[in-house]
Design a protein around this motif. Sequence first.
Motif, PDB file in Angstrom:
ATOM      1  N   PHE A   3     -49.827  31.082 -36.808  1.00 28.45           N
ATOM      2  CA  PHE A   3     -49.532  29.837 -36.110  1.00 28.45           C
ATOM      3  C   PHE A   3     -50.290  29.762 -34.796  1.00 28.45           C
ATOM      4  O   PHE A   3     -50.790  28.696 -34.421  1.00 28.45           O
ATOM      5  N   ALA A   4     -50.412  30.872 -34.098  1.00 31.14           N
ATOM      6  CA  ALA A   4     -51.160  30.904 -32.838  1.00 31.14           C
ATOM      7  C   ALA A   4     -52.643  30.630 -33.084  1.00 31.14           C
ATOM      8  O   ALA A   4     -53.285  29.913 -32.310  1.00 31.14           O
ATOM      9  N   ILE A   5     -53.171  31.166 -34.170  1.00 28.54           N
ATOM     10  CA  ILE A   5     -54.571  30.906 -34.514  1.00 28.54           C
ATOM     11  C   ILE A   5     -54.762  29.425 -34.832  1.00 28.54           C
ATOM     12  O   ILE A   5     -55.738  28.810 -34.405  1.00 28.54           O
ATOM     13  N   SER A   6     -53.807  28.850 -35.552  1.00 30.22           N
ATOM     14  CA  SER A   6     -53.886  27.420 -35.866  1.00 30.22           C
ATOM     15  C   SER A   6     -53.851  26.578 -34.604  1.00 30.22           C
ATOM     16  O   SER A   6     -54.586  25.594 -34.486  1.00 30.22           O
ATOM     17  N   LEU A   7     -53.004  26.951 -33.683  1.00 33.38           N
ATOM     18  CA  LEU A   7     -52.909  26.208 -32.426  1.00 33.38           C
ATOM     19  C   LEU A   7     -54.207  26.309 -31.626  1.00 33.38           C
ATOM     20  O   LEU A   7     -54.695  25.309 -31.088  1.00 33.38           O
ATOM     21  N   LEU A   8     -54.780  27.497 -31.573  1.00 33.76           N
ATOM     22  CA  LEU A   8     -56.049  27.661 -30.863  1.00 33.76           C
ATOM     23  C   LEU A   8     -57.177  26.877 -31.532  1.00 33.76           C
ATOM     24  O   LEU A   8     -58.013  26.271 -30.848  1.00 33.76           O
TER      25      LEU A   8
END
Length: 52
Positions: A3-8
């Motif tokens: 999810f953090a990668i998607s947000l970035l």
Amino acid sequence: MMFAISLLLFLAGMYLFALAFVVTSFQGLIFVAGILVISLAVFIPVHILRKS
């Protein structure tokens, strides 16, 4: 973590959108790159995280 990668990736795509209006050349290419990066950012949680 994904999810953090998607947000970035989503934020990077937004940056590319804004950058496309500032640069003097390759505006279309940068804008399309922004669209592709945001598409990838949406693809990850919708298709990959749904299966896990």
